[in-house]
Design an enzyme around this catalytic site. Structure first.
Site, PDB file in Angstrom:
ATOM      1  N   ARG A 192       0.774  -1.242   0.000  1.00 47.21           N
ATOM      2  CA  ARG A 192       0.000   0.000   0.000  1.00 47.21           C
ATOM      3  C   ARG A 192       0.810   1.299   0.000  1.00 47.21           C
ATOM      4  NH1 ARG A 192      -5.649   0.389   0.798  1.00 47.21           N
ATOM      5  NH2 ARG A 192      -5.754  -0.970   2.565  1.00 47.21           N
ATOM      6  N   GLN A 214     -21.613   6.446   2.416  1.00 46.72           N
ATOM      7  CA  GLN A 214     -20.647   6.137   1.349  1.00 46.72           C
ATOM      8  C   GLN A 214     -19.254   5.943   1.955  1.00 46.72           C
ATOM      9  OE1 GLN A 214     -21.547   8.844  -2.299  1.00 46.72           O
ATOM     10  NE2 GLN A 214     -22.405   9.886  -0.507  1.00 46.72           N
ATOM     11  N   HIS A 242     -20.555   1.629   0.038  1.00 49.94           N
ATOM     12  CA  HIS A 242     -19.217   1.423  -0.536  1.00 49.94           C
ATOM     13  C   HIS A 242     -18.381   0.480   0.312  1.00 49.94           C
ATOM     14  CE1 HIS A 242     -19.621   5.445  -2.889  1.00 49.94           C
ATOM     15  NE2 HIS A 242     -20.300   4.457  -3.427  1.00 49.94           N
ATOM     16  N   CYS A 288     -16.303 -11.978  -0.278  1.00 49.86           N
ATOM     17  CA  CYS A 288     -16.159 -12.915  -1.391  1.00 49.86           C
ATOM     18  C   CYS A 288     -16.960 -12.386  -2.581  1.00 49.86           C
ATOM     19  CB  CYS A 288     -16.709 -14.301  -0.998  1.00 49.86           C
ATOM     20  SG  CYS A 288     -16.832 -15.418  -2.414  1.00 49.86           S
ATOM     21  N   CYS A 343     -12.486 -17.855  -0.592  1.00 52.10           N
ATOM     22  CA  CYS A 343     -13.611 -17.898   0.341  1.00 52.10           C
ATOM     23  C   CYS A 343     -13.738 -19.285   0.988  1.00 52.10           C
ATOM     24  CB  CYS A 343     -14.899 -17.578  -0.427  1.00 52.10           C
ATOM     25  SG  CYS A 343     -16.386 -17.735   0.558  1.00 52.10           S
ATOM     26  N   GLY A 386     -22.544  15.998   4.125  1.00 49.36           N
ATOM     27  CA  GLY A 386     -21.140  15.862   3.737  1.00 49.36           C
ATOM     28  C   GLY A 386     -20.914  15.044   2.496  1.00 49.36           C
ATOM     29  N   THR A 387     -21.798  15.216   1.502  1.00 49.23           N
ATOM     30  CA  THR A 387     -21.566  14.502   0.246  1.00 49.23           C
ATOM     31  C   THR A 387     -21.675  15.468  -0.929  1.00 49.23           C
ATOM     32  OG1 THR A 387     -22.207  12.624  -1.152  1.00 49.23           O
ATOM     33  CG2 THR A 387     -23.996  13.757   0.009  1.00 49.23           C
ATOM     34  N   SER A 388     -20.782  15.246  -1.898  1.00 52.66           N
ATOM     35  CA  SER A 388     -20.830  16.103  -3.096  1.00 52.66           C
ATOM     36  C   SER A 388     -21.900  15.589  -4.052  1.00 52.66           C
ATOM     37  CB  SER A 388     -19.463  16.083  -3.794  1.00 52.66           C
ATOM     38  OG  SER A 388     -19.102  14.735  -4.077  1.00 52.66           O
ATOM     39  N   ASN A 390     -23.735  20.918   4.797  1.00 52.59           N
ATOM     40  CA  ASN A 390     -22.474  20.938   4.066  1.00 52.59           C
ATOM     41  C   ASN A 390     -21.957  22.377   4.104  1.00 52.59           C
ATOM     42  OD1 ASN A 390     -20.467  20.800   1.999  1.00 52.59           O
ATOM     43  ND2 ASN A 390     -21.570  19.086   1.047  1.00 52.59           N
TER      44      ASN A 390
HETATM   45  N1  APR Z   1     -18.920  18.711   7.308  1.00 50.33           N
HETATM   46  C1  APR Z   1     -19.803  18.415   6.306  1.00 50.33           C
HETATM   47  N2  APR Z   1     -19.455  18.350   4.993  1.00 50.33           N
HETATM   48  C2  APR Z   1     -18.162  18.614   4.707  1.00 50.33           C
HETATM   49  C3  APR Z   1     -17.183  18.935   5.685  1.00 50.33           C
HETATM   50  C4  APR Z   1     -17.623  18.974   7.035  1.00 50.33           C
HETATM   51  N3  APR Z   1     -16.771  19.278   8.035  1.00 50.33           N
HETATM   52  N4  APR Z   1     -15.999  19.131   5.048  1.00 50.33           N
HETATM   53  C5  APR Z   1     -16.227  18.943   3.727  1.00 50.33           C
HETATM   54  N5  APR Z   1     -17.517  18.630   3.510  1.00 50.33           N
HETATM   55  C6  APR Z   1     -18.206  18.345   2.250  1.00 50.33           C
HETATM   56  C7  APR Z   1     -17.578  18.921   1.020  1.00 50.33           C
HETATM   57  O1  APR Z   1     -18.066  20.238   0.801  1.00 50.33           O
HETATM   58  C8  APR Z   1     -18.102  17.956  -0.061  1.00 50.33           C
HETATM   59  O2  APR Z   1     -19.357  18.381  -0.555  1.00 50.33           O
HETATM   60  O3  APR Z   1     -18.164  16.943   2.075  1.00 50.33           O
HETATM   61  C9  APR Z   1     -18.266  16.649   0.690  1.00 50.33           C
HETATM   62  C10 APR Z   1     -17.215  15.621   0.343  1.00 50.33           C
HETATM   63  O4  APR Z   1     -17.401  15.261  -0.997  1.00 50.33           O
HETATM   64  P1  APR Z   1     -16.529  14.050  -1.583  1.00 50.33           P
HETATM   65  O5  APR Z   1     -15.126  14.193  -1.139  1.00 50.33           O
HETATM   66  O6  APR Z   1     -16.848  13.971  -3.041  1.00 50.33           O
HETATM   67  O7  APR Z   1     -17.098  12.786  -0.807  1.00 50.33           O
HETATM   68  P2  APR Z   1     -18.344  11.887  -1.187  1.00 50.33           P
HETATM   69  O8  APR Z   1     -19.498  12.719  -1.642  1.00 50.33           O
HETATM   70  O9  APR Z   1     -18.559  10.985  -0.031  1.00 50.33           O
HETATM   71  O10 APR Z   1     -17.773  11.012  -2.425  1.00 50.33           O
HETATM   72  C11 APR Z   1     -18.546   9.930  -2.838  1.00 50.33           C
HETATM   73  O11 APR Z   1     -16.725   9.180  -4.217  1.00 50.33           O
HETATM   74  O12 APR Z   1     -14.538   8.698  -4.654  1.00 50.33           O
HETATM   75  C12 APR Z   1     -15.716   8.173  -4.225  1.00 50.33           C
HETATM   76  O13 APR Z   1     -15.814   6.246  -2.932  1.00 50.33           O
HETATM   77  C13 APR Z   1     -15.614   7.624  -2.840  1.00 50.33           C
HETATM   78  O14 APR Z   1     -17.441   7.336  -1.286  1.00 50.33           O
HETATM   79  C14 APR Z   1     -16.759   8.287  -2.090  1.00 50.33           C
HETATM   80  C15 APR Z   1     -17.643   8.796  -3.212  1.00 50.33           C
END
Ligand code: APR
Length: 259
Positions: free
Chosen positions: A71, A109, A127, A135, A156, A196-198, A222
């Site tokens: 890794r 996620q 995820h 497996c 497995c 906290g997701t994009s 967010n």
């Molecule tokens: N609190 C809440 N949200 C936050 C914080 C915080 N302290 N800091 C950052 N963020 C927000 C960012 O503004 C962004 O919108 O969290 C989000 C993170 O987005 P990504 O990094 O894209 O994460 P995610 O949406 O979980 O990505 C989805 O993409 O690469 C794959 O497998 C990976 O599970 C992941 C998936």
């Protein structure tokens, strides 16, 4: 963090009958785990990973395992940060909301196990989970630290199939059992928290649209704008580690009859 947005969100949640949360990497930023996109993101730092990761695994599972056990790069950073991480007040707030019977399910996620560590029970890990192996033939899951890795690739014990990390790779199908659970929970919800997701990675990114199509309200938590912000009924612009405890406090007050 605007007070009115917290108030609006708290009232929508108290009025709803089936609240679920769609959680992304931002939820764990305050636990010291970097997100993937945006400021401090792993993809921002190392570039987007190979979208054919799963194909490469299938082509050479032994080579994949040898590389994994060595890794480097973003994988090393992510695993190190996750293994040191503890749940933050946001994780505890969601566990409390589940304990109050308000939050029915978390679709996360994240692979960091922090919701379970905070006491949440109803968690679907779309995820996968960093601490598990899976497996790819019979979908059995195993504790990573208990699984013998003398022979590579590991097979497995149930069916002899190939065993890999439970974490879902780019190009890998989401395990059918967990995908079905996520779809069932989304179909039942009348309120979805987007924490906290994009909201750009499918199939998770499809759940908010599914929820909206059945009349559910969306609440975004967010610090930054996302492609879904304009379609949300309430937006709390702040870090989840602060926003969620504030939200839970207000929900408690409303449920206790305090105006
Ligand atoms: N609190 C809440 N949200 C936050 C914080 C915080 N302290 N800091 C950052 N963020 C927000 C960012 O503004 C962004 O919108 O969290 C989000 C993170 O987005 P990504 O990094 O894209 O994460 P995610 O949406 O979980 O990505 C989805 O993409 O690469 C794959 O497998 C990976 O599970 C992941 C998936």
């Amino acid at each position: 963090m605007e007070h009115e947005e917290v108030e609006k969100a708290a009232r929508l949640i108290v009025k709803a009958s089936y609240v679920i949360a769609l959680v992304g990497a931002g939820m764990s930023v305050e636990s010291g785990i970097p997100p993937f996109r945006g400021p401090g993101g792993l993809w921002t730092k190392y570039g987007e990973p190979d979208m054919r990761g799963y194909d490469r695994f299938l082509a050479d599972p032994k080579g994949w395992w040898e590389a994994r056990l060595k890794r480097e790069g973003y994988g090393r950073e992510l695993v190190d940060k996750i293994s040191q991480a503890k749940p933050n007040p946001g994780h505890h707030a969601l566990a409390e909301l589940e304990g109050m019977g308000v939050l029915k399910h978390i679709i996360t996620q994240n692979v960091d196990n922090l919701h379970q560590a905070a006491g949440s029970k109803k968690v679907a890990e779309i995820h996968g989970n960093l601490y598990k192996l899976r497996c790819i033939s019979c979908n059995s899951r195993f504790e990573r630290d208990d699984f013998p890795l003398e022979e590579l690739p590991p097979l497995c014990p149930q069916c002899g199939g190939l065993v890999k990390s439970d974490g879902v790779m780019f190009g890998e199908p989401i395990p059918p059992d967990v995908l079905e659970r996520c779809q069932e929970e989304t179909a039942k919800c009348d309120c979805m928290l987007l924490i906290g997701t994009s909201a750009v990675v499918y199939p998770a990114a499809a759940f908010p649209t599914m929820a909206m199509s059945q009349g559910a309200c969306l609440i975004e938590i967010n610090p930054l704008e996302t492609p879904l912000s304009s379609r949300c009924d309430a937006v709390i612009r702040g870090p989840s580690g602060e926003a969620l405890p504030t939200l839970v406090k207000r929900i408690k007050e409303l449920r206790a009859g305090q105006a």
